[in-house]
Design an enzyme around this catalytic site. Structure first.
Site, PDB file in Angstrom:
ATOM      1  N   HIS A  32      18.296  61.230   8.272  1.00 29.80           N
ATOM      2  CA  HIS A  32      18.507  60.125   7.211  1.00 29.80           C
ATOM      3  C   HIS A  32      19.481  59.160   7.741  1.00 29.80           C
ATOM      4  O   HIS A  32      20.323  59.478   8.659  1.00 29.80           O
ATOM      5  CB  HIS A  32      19.063  60.717   6.028  1.00 29.80           C
ATOM      6  N   ASP A  41      22.969  57.227   6.061  1.00 26.28           N
ATOM      7  CA  ASP A  41      23.748  57.301   4.766  1.00 26.28           C
ATOM      8  C   ASP A  41      23.358  55.770   4.130  1.00 26.28           C
ATOM      9  O   ASP A  41      23.577  54.668   4.709  1.00 26.28           O
ATOM     10  CB  ASP A  41      25.087  57.330   5.255  1.00 26.28           C
ATOM     11  N   HIS A  56      21.126  60.361  11.239  1.00 27.18           N
ATOM     12  CA  HIS A  56      21.824  61.609  11.705  1.00 27.18           C
ATOM     13  C   HIS A  56      21.086  62.824  10.987  1.00 27.18           C
ATOM     14  O   HIS A  56      20.259  62.716   9.995  1.00 27.18           O
ATOM     15  CB  HIS A  56      23.372  61.495  11.583  1.00 27.18           C
ATOM     16  N   ARG A 102      29.065  76.202   8.472  1.00 19.03           N
ATOM     17  CA  ARG A 102      29.553  74.738   8.552  1.00 19.03           C
ATOM     18  C   ARG A 102      29.903  74.256   7.127  1.00 19.03           C
ATOM     19  O   ARG A 102      29.261  74.421   6.428  1.00 19.03           O
ATOM     20  CB  ARG A 102      28.789  73.901   9.299  1.00 19.03           C
TER      21      ARG A 102
HETATM   22  O1  AKG Z   1      27.365  67.814   7.126  1.00 17.88           O
HETATM   23  C1  AKG Z   1      27.404  67.061   7.870  1.00 17.88           C
HETATM   24  O2  AKG Z   1      27.747  66.846   8.765  1.00 17.88           O
HETATM   25  C2  AKG Z   1      26.377  65.849   7.687  1.00 17.88           C
HETATM   26  C3  AKG Z   1      26.253  65.490   5.982  1.00 17.88           C
HETATM   27  C4  AKG Z   1      25.553  64.341   5.772  1.00 17.88           C
HETATM   28  O3  AKG Z   1      24.979  63.555   6.633  1.00 17.88           O
HETATM   29  C5  AKG Z   1      25.820  63.632   4.536  1.00 17.88           C
HETATM   30  O4  AKG Z   1      26.111  64.360   3.472  1.00 17.88           O
HETATM   31  O5  AKG Z   1      25.030  62.477   4.300  1.00 17.88           O
HETATM   32 FE   FE2 Z   2      24.722  61.659   6.106  1.00 15.80          FE
END
Ligand code: AKG
Ligand code: FE2
Length: 185
Positions: free
Chosen positions: A53, A55, A111, A121
């Site tokens: 996606h 952001d 990403h 994680r």
């Molecule tokens: O957890 C991550 O590294 C990415 C999270 C992410 O892309 C988001 O929360 O929009």
């Molecule tokens: Fe994100």
């Protein structure tokens, strides 16, 4: 948070507060998200933790527990792992709203998170967004630099969010607001 000012300076905008003003407004639509990804299912296996996606907001600032998983999509469509950050680094990502404001000069990079680590994680992301009522339009200085070509039509942040909620995570949600190649207005 200083990155909105640094970005405006870096883009050579006269108005250094162009982005900061939006994200610092008392009614800005900013939020904090905490993501938790369990370890990989089995050694050698990879699972999708967060689908691909972009952001939506202006800028996102991410910090993780120094565990790998985050990947960005390069221009040629291949995925590159973002090195697991240490205690001192943040991952700063441009969002769709910034892409529209900069007339496409800054891109909201696609990403995703692929889980392959034996450790869980955890990431904490601050999404700096404009107020819902805010009308976003490519900044005139950046439209001029494209020979007057305006790549996105005006939209309010509320409009973007309403339209984005109707689409899938992986879609190009800014595409709906693109102008056609011929239109300048
Ligand atoms: O957890 C991550 O590294 C990415 C999270 C992410 O892309 C988001 O929360 O929009
Ligand atoms: Fe994100």
């Amino acid at each position: 948070m200083h990155s909105p000012r640094l970005m405006a300076e870096g883009l050579g905008l006269d108005d250094h507060a162009a982005f900061a003003r939006l994200v610092q407004a008392s009614d800005s639509d900013s939020m904090l998200r905490v993501n938790h990804y369990p370890p990989r299912p089995e050694p050698g296996q990879v699972a999708t933790g967060f689908g691909e996606h972009t952001d939506p907001q202006i800028v996102s600032v991410l910090r993780s527990n120094a565990t790998s998983g985050l990947e960005i999509c390069l221009r040629d469509g291949t995925w590159a792992a973002v090195p697991a950050d240490d205690a001192a680094s943040f991952f700063v990502n441009a969002g769709d709203a910034l892409q529209a404001l900069t007339n496409g000069r800054v891109r909201s990079v696609r990403h995703r998170v692929m889980v392959s680590s034996a450790r869980p994680r955890v990431s904490v992301v601050f999404f700096a967004g404009p107020p819902l009522r805010e009308r976003l339009a490519p900044l005139p200085g950046l439209v001029d630099r494209e020979g007057g070509r305006r790549r996105y039509r005006d939209f309010t942040w509320r409009e973007y969010k309403t339209s984005a909620f109707r689409t899938k995570l992986a879609e190009n949600r800014l595409g709906y607001f693109e102008t056609t190649a011929a239109a300048t207005s």
